[in-house]
Structure formats: structure tokens, C-alpha cells
Enzyme design. Structure first.
Site, PDB file in Angstrom:
ATOM      1  N   SER A 199      44.838  38.787  39.945  1.00 22.06           N
ATOM      2  CA  SER A 199      43.443  38.930  39.507  1.00 22.06           C
ATOM      3  C   SER A 199      42.654  40.009  40.231  1.00 22.06           C
ATOM      4  CB  SER A 199      42.698  37.596  39.631  1.00 22.06           C
ATOM      5  OG  SER A 199      43.250  36.682  38.761  1.00 22.06           O
TER       6      SER A 199
ATOM      7  N   ASP B 138      40.093  33.095  36.390  1.00 18.44           N
ATOM      8  CA  ASP B 138      40.165  34.081  37.466  1.00 18.44           C
ATOM      9  C   ASP B 138      38.782  34.416  38.027  1.00 18.44           C
ATOM     10  OD1 ASP B 138      42.723  34.001  36.528  1.00 18.44           O
ATOM     11  OD2 ASP B 138      42.707  36.011  35.637  1.00 18.44           O
TER      12      ASP B 138
HETATM   13  C1  GLA Z   1      45.267  35.548  33.163  1.00 15.93           C
HETATM   14  C2  GLA Z   1      43.897  35.259  32.547  1.00 15.93           C
HETATM   15  C3  GLA Z   1      43.446  33.831  32.863  1.00 15.93           C
HETATM   16  C4  GLA Z   1      44.526  32.816  32.531  1.00 15.93           C
HETATM   17  C5  GLA Z   1      45.877  33.255  33.101  1.00 15.93           C
HETATM   18  C6  GLA Z   1      47.002  32.378  32.639  1.00 15.93           C
HETATM   19  O1  GLA Z   1      45.172  35.543  34.562  1.00 15.93           O
HETATM   20  O2  GLA Z   1      42.936  36.164  33.023  1.00 15.93           O
HETATM   21  O3  GLA Z   1      42.252  33.548  32.167  1.00 15.93           O
HETATM   22  O4  GLA Z   1      44.595  32.592  31.162  1.00 15.93           O
HETATM   23  O5  GLA Z   1      46.205  34.579  32.754  1.00 15.93           O
HETATM   24  O6  GLA Z   1      46.876  31.103  33.156  1.00 15.93           O
END
Ligand code: GLA
Length: 384
Positions: free
Chosen positions: A130, A176
Site C-alpha cells: 500500500s 488500505d
Molecule cells: C488492494 C486494495 C484493497 C483490497 C486488497 C485486497 O490492496 O487496495 O482495497 O481490496 O487489494 O484485499
């Protein structure tokens, strides 16, 4: 080079703008312990913010422009006029996060003022940790503080998510951004994505988190991600629901053969993952490693077989960690999938065994180079 402390950030800011910053903020990346692809299905997730962050240093400008330097992208510069329509810039995709955040803040009535911004960070990019959400949340905090506008953590997270959904083009959920804004030291956060309520779950004191980057570069992430989301929506619509939260597991299982196979399997992952996430939160808070290790292993298999988002190298990495942990460590792929990182959690005494096993077997078996990333559950950008 990424910036790791305020003094360096101050120096780079002064070199870029000829003055000291008025303000420095930071927002962390995250690791998700369990609850994958459940957030946009109004389900449960259990992430922790980590001690890797995006930093933004800011000073005010008298005009209506934002001048931004991205230290980690060759110190590229972008200029954004706050009164002009926001347009994507394919030559500097990082700056789209800034434009998206500006657009969403302004849409909600925040009155932004001009500023100089320097951005840098040490969240590994493209790893499923993230880095984008931490950039969005750091920018929301920097721009609102600079403009003397108050914003709460959940609203800040929603602005970041909207920037990504409406401007950058990824239909991500809220996990995230929310954990980046609201993370707690030494704890994971159980988030109910239906109403965005959170419960902090302490990580036992002698347990540690070890993230391992698989060395598999994440590919086709956005298109595959958006496709998975659409398949979940098809499954929910089959039951007359907006999201899969409104569908029971029994109800789904009874529909096998009637719902198309792919949607059925995607939905089965989501509904079983919600159950595993709740079990994992209990297991974490009571220090029950046996249960945690089991549900994390089941989560990985479900991502592999029903959601189809793992890769062979990542499956091997998880297997190496689970075998070395011998019931004393949980391990699974973390994040959106198609490459990136694996998360493991174990008592401190077990961690060296995990590291050793990765170093001994992973590259030999897969040809991919692993990176060990020890992590600590940390405070979010808006946490007090
Ligand atoms: C990415 C997205 C999140 C979530 C994950 C999977 O990180 O940004 O919102 O959906 O994938 O869990």
C-alpha cells in the site's frame, strides 16, 4: 533514495524550494494479516499499519499552485493549478495521486491553498504494501493541515479511496487507506467494511511480523483486480444483493451449479474469508497460534484455488514458511495478489528459522530473489 528521517527531509526540502518546510507529515503502508478482497464486499479485514511510510514536507505559497517534488522518482516536479480542472499526466503517473486527492477534497468543499511539497518514502512500491494508499493519506493530511481545514481519519481514508477509484482508475476498497489513517501501535485492526467500525486487536508481545517480498513483480494488477470485483458483484446480484455481505455461506453453497462457476468460486472465497478473518482476530487476541496458522493457511489456499490471485513462486514461498514454522507461524500472501509479498507472523524465537528457510530454499526452487522485510505494527497518520 528514500528518506528515513525528518532531518534529511528538511535538507532536501530546503535544496528544492530554498526554504524550510512549515510542516512534515507521514502516513504508513500496511500489511494485511487476513481478509483479502473482502473489503469491497462489505466484509471483514485484519490489517496492521507498518513502520514504513510516505513522508510529505510542506510550506505555504502565496499563489494558487501546488509545486511538488517526488524525491523517489528522480526528483520529478509537477505543478498543479488549484483552480484548473485536474487532468491525468501519463509522463508522471505518481502525480495523478496528488491530482486525484486535490479533486476529491475540493469536491467535498475543502478550501485548499497553494503550497510547495516534497514527497518521499520507504514503503516498497508495487509490493502489495500500500505505498499508494500511504501517499494518498499523507497528501490528504498535508494539504488539509496546510489549508487549516479539519478532517477526520475515516473521511481522510474515503478521500484517498475516491481519488484512486475516480481519478487513478483502480476500484479498490477502503482497507488500505483506513488502516494507513487509523493504525495502532503493536496492534492489528479488525475493520468491518460495512460500517467502517474498527476494533483494535493487540498482537501478543513476543510475536513478530516478517514480510517477505517474493521478487515477483506484480503484473496486470488493475485489470485483474477490477475483474475480480466485477465477478463478486455478479455473484451478489444473483442473490438480489448489492454486495456479498448480504449473502450467507449456506445460501451460496446451495446455489452451486446455478450461479456461473467463476462467480461461485469468487464468492466462496469471500464468504469463507470473512469467517476466517473473525476467527483470526479472536486467535490473535488470545495468542492462539494454532488457530491463526490454520486459518492463514486456509486463506492462502482459497486465494490460490477460488480467487486465483497467487503465483507458483508465491505458493512455494508460503509453503517454505509454513513448513519452517511447523505450526508455530502463520503465513499467506498479503494484498491484492499477482505477485508482491507474503506475510508471516510468529513468536520472536521462531522468526530466525523462517528467515533461514527462505534463504536456503526460495531462490534455488523458484529463481526469484526474496527480500526479508521485518515489520512492526505502527500508528496511523491520524492516530493519537
Ligand atoms: C488492494 C486494495 C484493497 C483490497 C486488497 C485486497 O490492496 O487496495 O482495497 O481490496 O487489494 O484485499
Amino acid at each position: 533514495m528514500s528518506i528515513l528521517n525528518k532531518q534529511q527531509l528538511n535538507e532536501f526540502f530546503s535544496a528544492a524550494f530554498g526554504q524550510a518546510p512549515d510542516l512534515i507529515v507521514q502516513a504508513p503502508g500496511r500489511v494485511n494479516l487476513i481478509g483479502e478482497h473482502t473489503d469491497y464486499n462489505d466484509g471483514f479485514v485484519l490489517p496492521a499499519a507498518i513502520n514504513y511510510s510516505t513522508w510529505v514536507a510542506v510550506s505555504a505559497r502565496a499563489d494558487r499552485e501546488l509545486h511538488v517534488v517526488a524525491r523517489d522518482f528522480n526528483s520529478q516536479r509537477a505543478i498543479v493549478n488549484l483552480d484548473a480542472p485536474m487532468l491525468q499526466d501519463p509522463a508522471a503517473p505518481w502525480s495523478d495521486y496528488l491530482r486525484g486527492v486535490v479533486q476529491e477534497l475540493q469536491k467535498r468543499g475543502y478550501r485548499l491553498t497553494g503550497g510547495n511539497l516534497l514527497v518521499s518514502g520507504n514503503v516498497p512500491a508495487g509490493a502489495g504494501l500500500s505505498s499508494s494508499a500511504s501517499l494518498e493519506v499523507a497528501l490528504v493530511r498535508a494539504l488539509t493541515e496546510l489549508s487549516d481545514e479539519a478532517i477526520g481519519p475515516t473521511e481522510a481514508a474515503l478521500v484517498g479511496q475516491a481519488a484512486e477509484n475516480n481519478f487513478v482508475g483502480c476500484n479498490c476498497g477502503i482497507m488500505d487507506q483506513l488502516i494507513s489513517a487509523r493504525g495502532q501501535e503493536s496492534s492489528a485492526l479488525l475493520i468491518d467494511c460495512q460500517d467502517l467500525s474498527t476494533r483494535s486487536v493487540s498482537i501478543p508481545r513476543d510475536w513478530e511480523i516478517l514480510i517477505v517480498h517474493s521478487g515477483v513483480k506484480r503484473g496486470l494488477v488493475e485489470s485483474e483486480y477490477n475483474q475480480r470485483r466485477a465477478q463478486c458483484e455478479t455473484a451478489a446480484a444473483f442473490f438480489g444483493q448489492q454486495t456479498l455481505r448480504g449473502v450467507g455461506l449456506e445460501q451460496l453453497l446451495a446455489a452451486e451449479g446455478k450461479l456461473d462457476t467463476l462467480s461461485f468460486r469468487r464468492a466462496r472465497h469471500v464468504l469463507t474469508e470473512n469467517e476466517r478473518t473473525l476467527l483470526a482476530a479472536e486467535a490473535l487476541s488470545s495468542g492462539d497460534m494454532q488457530t491463526l496458522a490454520r486459518v492463514m493457511a486456509e486463506s492462502h489456499l482459497s486465494m490460490r484455488d477460488d480467487f486465483n490471485i497467487t503465483t507458483p513462486a508465491i505458493d512455494r514461498l508460503v509453503d517454505i514458511l509454513q513448513t519452517a514454522g511447523d505450526g508455530q507461524a502463520g503465513a499467506r500472501m498479503t494484498g491484492g495478489g499477482f505477485g508482491g509479498c507474503v506475510v508471516s507472523i510468529a513468536p520472536a524465537a521462531v522468526i530466525p528459522k523462517l528467515m533461514q528457510a527462505v534463504e536456503q530454499f526460495y531462490q534455488v526452487d523458484t529463481g526469484c530473489v526474496p527480500t526479508l522485510i521485518p515489520a512492526k505494527a505502527s500508528k496511523g497518520a491520524f492516530s493519537v
